[in-house]
Design a protein around this motif. Sequence first.
Motif, PDB file in Angstrom:
ATOM      1  N   ARG A 196       0.851  -1.171   0.003  1.00 14.60           N
ATOM      2  CA  ARG A 196       0.019   0.088   0.075  1.00 14.60           C
ATOM      3  C   ARG A 196       0.930   1.219   0.010  1.00 14.60           C
ATOM      4  NH1 ARG A 196      -0.393   2.455   5.276  1.00 14.60           N
ATOM      5  NH2 ARG A 196      -0.231   1.089   6.978  1.00 14.60           N
ATOM      6  N   ILE A 197       0.271   2.221  -0.316  1.00 11.07           N
ATOM      7  CA  ILE A 197       1.009   3.506  -0.462  1.00 11.07           C
ATOM      8  C   ILE A 197       0.824   4.334   0.907  1.00 11.07           C
ATOM      9  CG2 ILE A 197       0.771   5.884  -1.563  1.00 11.07           C
ATOM     10  CD1 ILE A 197       0.622   4.483  -4.084  1.00 11.07           C
ATOM     11  N   LEU A 198       1.976   4.872   1.409  1.00 10.20           N
ATOM     12  CA  LEU A 198       1.943   5.834   2.735  1.00 10.20           C
ATOM     13  C   LEU A 198       1.992   7.477   2.277  1.00 10.20           C
ATOM     14  CD1 LEU A 198       1.986   5.565   5.662  1.00 10.20           C
ATOM     15  CD2 LEU A 198       4.468   5.716   5.671  1.00 10.20           C
ATOM     16  N   GLN A 199       0.988   8.086   2.812  1.00  4.93           N
ATOM     17  CA  GLN A 199       0.992   9.655   2.257  1.00  4.93           C
ATOM     18  C   GLN A 199       1.013  10.314   3.287  1.00  4.93           C
ATOM     19  OE1 GLN A 199      -1.537  10.817  -0.954  1.00  4.93           O
ATOM     20  NE2 GLN A 199      -2.358   8.743  -1.541  1.00  4.93           N
ATOM     21  N   LYS A 200       1.405  11.664   3.237  1.00  7.03           N
ATOM     22  CA  LYS A 200       1.207  12.488   4.401  1.00  7.03           C
ATOM     23  C   LYS A 200      -0.201  12.612   4.754  1.00  7.03           C
ATOM     24  CE  LYS A 200       3.900  16.491   4.929  1.00  7.03           C
ATOM     25  NZ  LYS A 200       4.702  18.039   4.451  1.00  7.03           N
ATOM     26  N   PRO A 201      -0.499  12.999   6.002  1.00 12.90           N
ATOM     27  CA  PRO A 201      -1.794  12.869   6.507  1.00 12.90           C
ATOM     28  C   PRO A 201      -2.370  14.041   5.944  1.00 12.90           C
ATOM     29  CG  PRO A 201      -0.339  12.808   8.391  1.00 12.90           C
ATOM     30  CD  PRO A 201       0.403  12.700   7.095  1.00 12.90           C
ATOM     31  N   TYR A 202      -3.687  14.530   6.073  1.00 10.84           N
ATOM     32  CA  TYR A 202      -4.559  15.417   5.745  1.00 10.84           C
ATOM     33  C   TYR A 202      -4.359  16.580   6.928  1.00 10.84           C
ATOM     34  CZ  TYR A 202      -8.500  18.225   6.017  1.00 10.84           C
ATOM     35  OH  TYR A 202      -9.430  19.425   6.057  1.00 10.84           O
ATOM     36  N   GLY A 203      -4.558  16.248   7.784  1.00 10.22           N
ATOM     37  CA  GLY A 203      -4.596  17.316   8.823  1.00 10.22           C
ATOM     38  C   GLY A 203      -5.031  16.909  10.316  1.00 10.22           C
ATOM     39  N   GLU A 204      -5.656  17.377  10.899  1.00  9.74           N
ATOM     40  CA  GLU A 204      -6.192  17.002  12.215  1.00  9.74           C
ATOM     41  C   GLU A 204      -6.681  15.570  12.194  1.00  9.74           C
ATOM     42  OE1 GLU A 204      -9.624  18.568  15.643  1.00  9.74           O
ATOM     43  OE2 GLU A 204      -9.727  18.974  13.571  1.00  9.74           O
ATOM     44  N   GLN A 205      -6.233  14.740  13.403  1.00 10.08           N
ATOM     45  CA  GLN A 205      -6.529  13.352  13.416  1.00 10.08           C
ATOM     46  C   GLN A 205      -7.912  13.252  14.122  1.00 10.08           C
ATOM     47  OE1 GLN A 205      -2.872  11.387  14.955  1.00 10.08           O
ATOM     48  NE2 GLN A 205      -2.913  10.638  12.804  1.00 10.08           N
ATOM     49  N   LEU A 206      -9.021  12.768  13.446  1.00  7.16           N
ATOM     50  CA  LEU A 206     -10.118  12.572  14.102  1.00  7.16           C
ATOM     51  C   LEU A 206     -10.457  11.152  14.249  1.00  7.16           C
ATOM     52  CD1 LEU A 206     -12.163  14.815  11.589  1.00  7.16           C
ATOM     53  CD2 LEU A 206     -11.236  15.163  13.956  1.00  7.16           C
TER      54      LEU A 206
END
Lengths: 370, 347
Positions: free
Chosen positions: B333-343
């Motif tokens: 799988r691919i690992l990407q930079k997270p979007y922002g706040e962790q919900l």
Amino acid sequence: MMISLHEQARYWIDRLHAAAAKLSRPVQFMEVCGTHTVSAFRCGLHSVIPENVKLLSGPGCPVCVTSQGQIDQLIALASQESLTLCTYGDMLRVTGSDGSSLEKARSRGASVKVIYSAMDAVKCAQATPGRQVVFIAVGFETTTPATAVAIQAAHRLGLKNFSAFISHKLVLPAMRALLRSDDVRIDGFLAPGHVSVIIGAEAYRRIVKRYQKPCVVVGFEDVQMAQGLALLTEMVNESRMEIVNLYPQAVSARGNPRARQLMDDTFQVRPVSWRGLGLLPHSGLALRDRFKAFDACERFGIEAIDVPEPAGCRCGDVITGRCSPAQCALFGHVCTPVNPIGPCMVSSEGTCGAWFKYARGRALPQEVFA
Amino acid sequence: MIRTLNPSAVPHKWDQITLAHGGGGLLTDSLIQQTILPRLGNSALNELLDSAQLTVGDARLAMTIDSYVVQPLFFPGGDIGRLCVSGTVNDLAVSGAKPLGIALSFILGEGLSRSTFDRVLESIQQTAREANVRIVTGDTKVIGHGTEETIFITTAGVGIVQYAQPLHPDRIEPGDVILINGYLADHGLSVMLARELPQVKSVIRSDVAPLNGLVDVILASTNDVVFMRDPTRGGVAGVVADLAQRTNLHITLQEDAIPVRSETLHAADMLGLDPLEVANEGKVIFVVRPHAAASTLEAMKSHPLGKDAAIIGVVEKKPDGLCEIRTSIGGRRILQKPYGEQLPRIC
């Protein structure tokens, strides 16, 4: 000797490939639970399964199946004065018809609080007697008992400033609706793990008998999901329509009768509108008459509205297995995790979000690595 | 048709700050790229590394600054005082710099109790001793009454760069090896559990610690470190995905090799979070030349803050700028930079 998880996974993936080699036609299985959708991507399941076995995502992400009308109503409610909206985190970024969201409403000053359990909303109401506190009650049988506990607690406490926006839904009517529709072929289900804890593995008996589809109840470990797919494929080969429970440590045959009793004491069944499936009879829940005082829609005079989904958005088709995220024209171009259009892109359990995040949005995960 | 999607290719449109802009992910990037760099950018700032490098005569100085707004102020394994000293020391350390001094600026909320402030200061004192740095200047301000005890701390640090080789993503080459000094995600989960679910009893403790001692040991042992970064907000995903993108090389991580405690993994699962996206405050990612990997690992393991160190991945030649994870079951799988706040999720 202990067999490592890696070896166990390898064993089941090999067995899946062996069974798939004997299939007379390609098969499609559906995972109904959003947590399964994410688990499958996280462990790279799609990249190791045979080409003639396809794993479809189902209507198991609570935020994704919520109708656009309800989303818009919630965002409008958030901007009311002296009102605090308590929500589970997933709902925060879902986009309304006008491009707004609870997250954006919060940045404009609305009081929107992310909570972890329904009782947190009751405590919030107790702590702020001068404010109306509305709990956004979404989810399937997994979260409904917790809402029931909160409603009954508010009733006992005689809270006048607590209410709940009820959008709870039931999983089985959605599965049956999918099986009745003629535009998507499903050969079996990976039944939802958390929901099954409440409703029990036997709850799928009617689906197995009437629709002749095998169901396997699985947990969230990669090994279990691989095992589930192997067993489903073998059952299709042998025309053996059964329920198999691979998650007995959490799921019993009859589920949790106490939780179901609590739900039944608090809620009654009603027809409800689903994104992707439309209005389904007996598929949603409403508060029973003696708890009606805690219904946010009654308290704030909110009437059901029918709002079309965003133009071009195919979330409804994605969560019913009718198309893959990559077949949606908006996916990855107009609709991305930073500029989401449909709920499937923003929910942490959403199919489009998982495709984008874990497979970079390629049509098939296998192709990413080709 | 196969489409290549790049999450940062579509600019994020926004007209008001949301909490997610502070999450250290794609939205933080868009905040910096769209508003700050166009106006304030210059050759030092545009690098967007942990410290800016400034040259004075023959000396190379590193300068860094960070703000700390953590709630609660005290959490299992640490507190805001230990955090602010460690964070700044670590930003200098991963730049190959020895700290010369640290500046502290406090914003205190009216009503803050003397005993709370004393506890934070004692923690700062102790951590500064541990890291062998001095607090050389500072400031205090007080703001109006909030609902909770408020302390915000801004910490700046200046250090002198001593490592002979430049430490920069541009030096990363195919074949380079990626190491980490121990278990991931303990800090973020410890704080999140303490803040959001105080009723939950957990053994997870923040890893917050000054890493300059460990980094000194490694840098003394080899000239083959090419880059270091501490995976704080945005976690390992943020750092490694960023490196893949910046170098336009392919980075492969082995899931089985990545150290995550089982209790941390369970807590992350419960909250629907990926440990790779969760913040650390006592971890450093090293990128080293392949022939130095084994000896660097050994040197790390000889230090108390590196005893659980592991080689977690390798840089590959494929010029696609992607980070890929080989999963336990042999999947990808691919690992990407997270979007922002962790919900946290619903169920």
